[in-house]
Design an enzyme around this catalytic site. Structure first.
Site, short mmCIF file in Angstrom:
data_model
loop_
_atom_site.label_atom_id
_atom_site.label_comp_id
_atom_site.label_asym_id
_atom_site.label_seq_id
_atom_site.Cartn_x
_atom_site.Cartn_y
_atom_site.Cartn_z
N GLY A 161 0.86 -1.20 0.00
CA GLY A 161 0.00 0.00 0.00
C GLY A 161 0.89 1.23 0.00
O GLY A 161 2.04 1.18 -0.43
N ARG A 162 0.34 2.31 0.50
CA ARG A 162 1.11 3.57 0.52
C ARG A 162 2.42 3.42 1.29
O ARG A 162 3.48 3.86 0.83
CB ARG A 162 0.27 4.68 1.16
CG ARG A 162 -0.79 5.25 0.26
CD ARG A 162 -1.70 6.16 1.06
NE ARG A 162 -2.50 5.34 1.96
CZ ARG A 162 -3.78 5.09 1.78
NH1 ARG A 162 -4.43 5.59 0.76
NH2 ARG A 162 -4.44 4.32 2.61
N ILE A 163 2.33 2.81 2.48
CA ILE A 163 3.53 2.72 3.32
C ILE A 163 4.54 1.75 2.70
O ILE A 163 5.73 2.06 2.61
CB ILE A 163 3.16 2.33 4.77
CG1 ILE A 163 2.28 3.41 5.39
CG2 ILE A 163 4.43 2.14 5.61
CD1 ILE A 163 1.63 3.04 6.72
N THR A 242 6.10 -2.89 11.35
CA THR A 242 5.57 -1.59 11.79
C THR A 242 4.08 -1.49 11.46
O THR A 242 3.53 -0.40 11.37
CB THR A 242 6.32 -0.41 11.12
OG1 THR A 242 6.24 -0.57 9.70
CG2 THR A 242 7.78 -0.37 11.53
N SER A 243 3.44 -2.68 11.25
CA SER A 243 2.02 -2.63 10.84
C SER A 243 1.11 -2.89 12.04
O SER A 243 0.72 -1.95 12.74
CB SER A 243 1.78 -3.61 9.71
OG SER A 243 2.00 -4.96 10.11
N ARG A 244 0.81 -4.15 12.29
CA ARG A 244 0.04 -4.53 13.47
C ARG A 244 0.65 -5.79 14.05
O ARG A 244 1.00 -6.72 13.31
CB ARG A 244 -1.43 -4.79 13.12
CG ARG A 244 -2.27 -3.55 12.88
CD ARG A 244 -2.48 -2.73 14.17
NE ARG A 244 -3.30 -1.55 13.96
CZ ARG A 244 -2.81 -0.33 13.66
NH1 ARG A 244 -1.51 -0.14 13.52
NH2 ARG A 244 -3.63 0.69 13.52
N GLU A 273 -0.38 -4.56 23.48
CA GLU A 273 0.26 -3.26 23.69
C GLU A 273 -0.39 -2.57 24.89
O GLU A 273 -1.62 -2.55 24.96
CB GLU A 273 0.13 -2.40 22.43
CG GLU A 273 0.92 -3.00 21.26
CD GLU A 273 0.82 -2.18 19.96
OE1 GLU A 273 0.20 -1.10 19.97
OE2 GLU A 273 1.37 -2.64 18.95
N HIS A 292 5.30 1.42 19.39
CA HIS A 292 4.27 1.84 18.42
C HIS A 292 4.39 3.34 18.12
O HIS A 292 3.46 4.11 18.39
CB HIS A 292 2.87 1.49 18.92
CG HIS A 292 1.87 1.34 17.80
ND1 HIS A 292 0.84 0.42 17.81
CD2 HIS A 292 1.74 2.01 16.61
CE1 HIS A 292 0.13 0.53 16.70
NE2 HIS A 292 0.67 1.49 15.95
#
Ligand code: GLV
Ligand code: GLV
Length: 338
Positions: A161-163, A242-244, A273, A292
């Site tokens: 995607g964008r990231i 760095t997503s979930r 978290e 996060h």
């Protein structure tokens, strides 16, 4: 009379000011999230909610809110796995998020973790700080703190995607070979521009030196990376997430890092978290941990707050909010508070 909005945490001041121009805003003053029952009660009393990924927005809350006056939930995050989107659509509640504005900050943080993990920066810092370096009695040794060479290596991006694309763009500066896997293949010209090659997940895991995850959390991506996938990776490779947190099976990852199926991991997200104190991951030297903070820059957090404000204002004016998540909701209810 201005419509009422409940904001579940303090946001950058500029954003709050922009919201207050059009809304009567109540900001939850505590550092921690409002308890679920408090949020559920607020949902019955306001026209709009501004939520964070730590707020559970389930169907009970949405249904009750919608049967009172709740019309829009504006999430201060790009991810929205904490919100029951289907339920919101069914009840005519608009949901917006903050894509785009946090893409570069998150890609930068991803690179910070890639480099820190590959070059063992946290371990090295500890080595100097604790006097261990001094105790070795030598300033330089040919075999001291060797890591993975990032330049010229192969990076495998899961979720383009964008990231993911912003991470790929940065990889070009390191002359890397870029592989990617996604549910959807990118148009050929975009692939060419990013110098990225589409492969299946197995090939990506087998061939990459750096594996970086950028998928949203969905039913399909839950534990996408488990024991089987980690065992496919090279023993010299590193995993960055760095997503979930829930995209990776943590127990399998701890085993992979302990038994050295892979060389290291850089993690900004966790299944639970905050990561509990004393968690097995905190005992390992070959992992770099962050709390996060993918989007945590002054500039980005302000832009996110302004985008929340922009979405709320558009809705108030009867327009479709610019970053509406549940586009089908438009067929259920028109935008606006009337
Ligand atoms: C943070 O994780 C976000 O989804 O914006
Ligand atoms: C998030 O902005 C993504 O689409 O990767």
């Amino acid at each position: 009379m201005k419509p009422k909005v409940f904001i579940t945490r303090e946001l950058p001041e500029e954003g709050i000011r922009a919201i207050k121009e059009f809304f009567e805003a109540e900001v939850w003053p505590e550092y921690t999230a409002p308890p679920y029952e408090v949020l559920r009660k607020k949902a019955r009393e306001v026209d709009a909610l501004v939520t964070l990924l730590t707020d559970k927005v389930d169907c009970d809350l949405i249904r009750e809110g919608a049967s009172s006056r709740l019309r829009i939930i504006s999430q201060y995050a790009v991810g929205y796995d904490n919100i029951d989107i289907e339920c919101a659509t069914k009840h005519g509640v608009y949901v917006t998020n903050t894509p785009g504005v946090l893409t570069d900050a998150t890609a930068d943080l991803t690179w910070a973790l890639i480099l820190a993990t590959a070059r063992r920066i946290v371990e090295a810092d500890k080595f100097v700080r604790t006097g261990e370096w001094s105790r070795t009695g030598t300033g330089w040794h040919p075999l001291m703190m060797l890591g993975l060479e990032v330049h010229g290596a192969t990076i495998g991006i899961i979720g383009m995607g964008r990231i993911g694309r912003a991470v790929a763009k940065r990889a070009r500066g390191f002359d890397m070979r870029v592989l990617y896997y996604d549910k959807y293949r990118l148009p050929e010209e975009v692939e060419r521009e990013l110098c990225a090659t589409y492969v299946d997940l197995e090939t990506l895991l087998k061939e990459s030196d750096v594996v970086s995850i950028h998928t949203p959390l969905t039913k399909e991506t839950y534990h996408l990376i488990g024991e089987h996938e980690l065992r496919l990776m090279k023993p010299t490779a590193i995993l960055v997430n760095t997503s979930r947190g829930k995209v990776v099976d943590t127990d399998a990852l701890v085993r992979a890092l302990t038994e050295k199926w892979i060389a290291g991991a850089g993690l900004d997200v966790f299944e639970e978290e905050p990561l509990p104190e004393g968690h097995p991951l905190t005992k390992l030297d070959n992992v770099v941990l962050a709390p996060h903070i993918g989007s945590a820059t002054h500039k980005t957090r302000t832009r996110m707050a302004l985008l929340v404000a922009e979405n709320l204002k558009a809705f108030l004016e009867g327009k479709i909010p610019p970053t509406l998540v549940n586009k089908d909701v438009v067929g259920v209810k028109k935008p606006g508070f009337q």
